[in-house]
Enzyme design. Structure first.
Site, short mmCIF file in Angstrom:
data_model
loop_
_atom_site.label_atom_id
_atom_site.label_comp_id
_atom_site.label_asym_id
_atom_site.label_seq_id
_atom_site.Cartn_x
_atom_site.Cartn_y
_atom_site.Cartn_z
N ASP A 9 14.59 3.38 32.99
CA ASP A 9 15.93 2.96 33.37
C ASP A 9 16.77 4.24 33.53
OD1 ASP A 9 18.39 1.38 33.50
OD2 ASP A 9 18.73 2.08 31.45
N ASP A 11 20.92 4.47 33.71
CA ASP A 11 22.18 4.53 32.97
C ASP A 11 21.96 4.22 31.49
OD1 ASP A 11 24.13 5.05 35.15
OD2 ASP A 11 23.29 3.19 35.93
C1 XBP Z 1 23.53 0.05 34.64
C2 XBP Z 1 24.62 -0.67 35.26
C3 XBP Z 1 25.34 -0.01 36.35
C4 XBP Z 1 26.16 1.20 35.94
C5 XBP Z 1 27.06 1.66 37.05
O1 XBP Z 1 22.52 -0.86 34.22
O2 XBP Z 1 24.91 -1.80 34.93
O3 XBP Z 1 26.23 -0.95 36.89
O4 XBP Z 1 26.98 0.83 34.86
O5 XBP Z 1 26.43 1.81 38.28
P1 XBP Z 1 21.03 -0.39 33.87
P2 XBP Z 1 26.99 1.09 39.61
O6 XBP Z 1 21.14 0.90 33.09
O7 XBP Z 1 20.49 -1.48 33.02
O8 XBP Z 1 20.28 -0.25 35.14
O9 XBP Z 1 28.47 1.24 39.66
O10 XBP Z 1 26.30 1.83 40.71
O11 XBP Z 1 26.57 -0.35 39.53
MG MG Z 2 20.63 1.18 31.10
#
Ligand code: XBP
Ligand code: MG
Length: 227
Positions: A9, A11
């Site tokens: 993953d 973020d």
């Molecule tokens: C990450 C997210 C993303 C980020 C922001 O989820 O939910 O929305 O917060 O990115 P994960 P965007 O780590 O589970 O993949 O603004 O591009 O959505």
């Molecule tokens: Mg995440």
């Protein structure tokens, strides 16, 4: 059940990027003339909703147009990418070491994320360098999987592209939504809870570590079934 593919993953897992997203959102709100400010606790609650545009849609007044939501999300991402490409946020402990060890043992690397390809590339370039994009056999992101986590779509896309069964893969995740998504795709999870996800329910994860530096990379690969 061997380890053929290690899916990361992005973020909260590769890096604590959500502080970068939050700062970029707050600057974007000011730029668009709104006096909104997402503090840590507000953003933590909003993170239950996967996807930045979806998150803003949930927060914004109901009469805000989809066009404005999309424009603000684009503007947020432009700021975010500048900050990531400038190397403002580093990788979490142990990430680099595990990537290096997996490559040395011919375990394929992949990415399965809710965020967009541009955001992934900016982070990889800012931390590991541009050439590192080629280390990942698959990069599955928002453009490939509109159904965001906890939906398993992004994990299924990553597996299908490589023709690998979920049982032969592991995911590294930081969040409840991430666990649910990976497990629904038949993939076992190493959970390294992130700043915003500390205290979330870890059930479903096969292994929980404070971070990837908690176990030596070779030992961790052995535990995950690398050949
Ligand atoms: C990450 C997210 C993303 C980020 C922001 O989820 O939910 O929305 O917060 O990115 P994960 P965007 O780590 O589970 O993949 O603004 O591009 O959505
Ligand atoms: Mg995440």
């Amino acid at each position: 059940m061997s380890l053929r593919l290690l899916l990361f993953d992005v973020d909260g897992t590769l890096a604590e990027t959500e502080e970068g997203h939050r700062a970029a959102w707050n600057a974007t709100f000011a730029h668009f003339g709104f006096d909104w400010h997402w503090d840590f606790n507000t953003y933590r609650d909003l993170l239950q909703i996967a996807g930045g545009a979806e998150r803003l849609r949930h927060f914004a007044p109901a009469d805000m147009s989809d066009e404005t939501i999309r424009a603000m999300h684009r503007a947020k991402n432009a700021r975010y990418r500048e900050a990531m490409a400038a190397g403002e946020i580093g990788l979490r402990p142990g990430v680099r070491q595990l990537i290096d060890a997996a490559r040395a043992r011919d375990v394929a690397l992949g990415i399965a994320t809710t965020t967009s390809r541009g955001n992934v590339e900016a982070l990889i370039e800012g931390t590991l360098g541009r050439a590192a994009l080629g280390w990942f056999s698959v990069i599955a992101c928002a453009e490939d999987a509109p159904e965001k986590k906890p939906d398993p779509q992004v994990y299924r896309v990553a597996l299908a592209r490589l023709g690998i069964e979920g049982a032969d893969a592991w995911a590294v995740e930081d969040s409840r939504n991430g666990i649910i998504a990976a497990v629904a795709a038949g993939i076992r999870v190493v959970l390294t809870p992130s700043l915003y996800m500390a205290g979330d329910d870890p059930r479903g994860a096969a292994l929980v570590l404070d971070d990837l530096a908690a176990v030596a990379p070779e030992e961790l690969l052995d535990q995950l079934g690398a050949g």
